[in-house]
Design a protein around this motif. Structure first.
Motif, PDB file in Angstrom:
ATOM      1  N   HIS A 107       0.824  -1.212   0.000  1.00  0.00           N
ATOM      2  CA  HIS A 107       0.000   0.000   0.000  1.00  0.00           C
ATOM      3  C   HIS A 107       0.854   1.256   0.000  1.00  0.00           C
ATOM      4  O   HIS A 107       2.035   1.208   0.314  1.00  0.00           O
ATOM      5  CB  HIS A 107      -0.979   0.035   1.184  1.00  0.00           C
ATOM      6  CG  HIS A 107      -0.346   0.017   2.539  1.00  0.00           C
ATOM      7  ND1 HIS A 107      -0.110  -1.142   3.242  1.00  0.00           N
ATOM      8  CD2 HIS A 107       0.113   1.014   3.341  1.00  0.00           C
ATOM      9  CE1 HIS A 107       0.456  -0.858   4.407  1.00  0.00           C
ATOM     10  NE2 HIS A 107       0.613   0.458   4.503  1.00  0.00           N
ATOM     11  N   HIS A 162       4.012   7.047   3.758  1.00  0.00           N
ATOM     12  CA  HIS A 162       4.953   5.930   3.579  1.00  0.00           C
ATOM     13  C   HIS A 162       4.502   4.991   2.476  1.00  0.00           C
ATOM     14  O   HIS A 162       3.344   5.023   2.043  1.00  0.00           O
ATOM     15  CB  HIS A 162       5.165   5.158   4.891  1.00  0.00           C
ATOM     16  CG  HIS A 162       3.959   4.453   5.437  1.00  0.00           C
ATOM     17  ND1 HIS A 162       3.117   5.001   6.360  1.00  0.00           N
ATOM     18  CD2 HIS A 162       3.448   3.221   5.188  1.00  0.00           C
ATOM     19  CE1 HIS A 162       2.157   4.145   6.670  1.00  0.00           C
ATOM     20  NE2 HIS A 162       2.337   3.049   5.961  1.00  0.00           N
ATOM     21  N   GLU A 182       7.672   1.011   5.031  1.00  0.00           N
ATOM     22  CA  GLU A 182       7.141  -0.030   5.911  1.00  0.00           C
ATOM     23  C   GLU A 182       7.373  -1.365   5.207  1.00  0.00           C
ATOM     24  O   GLU A 182       7.140  -1.480   4.010  1.00  0.00           O
ATOM     25  CB  GLU A 182       5.632   0.195   6.112  1.00  0.00           C
ATOM     26  CG  GLU A 182       4.963  -0.838   7.000  1.00  0.00           C
ATOM     27  CD  GLU A 182       3.458  -0.564   7.180  1.00  0.00           C
ATOM     28  OE1 GLU A 182       2.860   0.171   6.381  1.00  0.00           O
ATOM     29  OE2 GLU A 182       2.891  -1.124   8.144  1.00  0.00           O
TER      30      GLU A 182
HETATM   31 CO    CO Z   1       1.161   1.282   6.296  1.00  0.00          CO
END
Ligand code: CO
Length: 134
Positions: A7, A79, A130
């Motif tokens: 994502h 992120h 991440e």
């Molecule tokens: Co995230």
């Protein structure tokens, strides 16, 4: 090492307004808001054919994204999340290559209930990364 883009996370000042933009203006499938008090955010997931957009609104006083919003009042990209097969192996390889892992370096359960880690943006072209174990 990294696999799919899981994502892209965008911090927003108004989650309902941002969800409406993705649903009504961009015509995407959008989840109901999900409060995650242990992460200090409320999330909405936008489902795209090849990935997701994670809209994040601060939740509570100690939200980790409140400072970001203080600097970027209209919101912005926060992120990128890449999938890895083995998060501990990925962490150890990255640290051996000089990358900095945020926090205590131990994976925590992320928004999807899977172990995640964050990597220092200064080591990755100015982008907070991440890693999520797929
Ligand atoms: Co995230």
């Amino acid at each position: 090492m990294i696999g799919n883009l899981n994502h892209v996370a965008i911090v927003v000042p108004d989650l309902a307004a941002a969800a409406a933009i993705y649903r009504d203006t961009l015509g995407a499938r959008v989840s109901a808001p999900m409060p995650l008090p242990e992460h200090g955010v409320t999330t909405v997931f936008v489902e795209l054919p090849n990935t997701k957009i994670e809209l994040l609104e601060p939740l509570g006083e100690a939200s980790p994204v409140a400072k970001f919003l203080a600097k970027h009042a209209t919101g912005g990209m926060h992120h990128l999340c890449y999938e890895v097969d083995d998060i501990l192996a990925a962490r150890d390889q990255l640290m051996a290559r000089g990358a900095r892992v945020l926090g205590d370096g131990e994976p925590k359960n992320g928004a999807h209930g899977k172990p995640v880690l964050f990597l220092h943006p200064k080591d990755f072209a100015g982008t907070l990364i991440e890693l999520e174990q797929a």
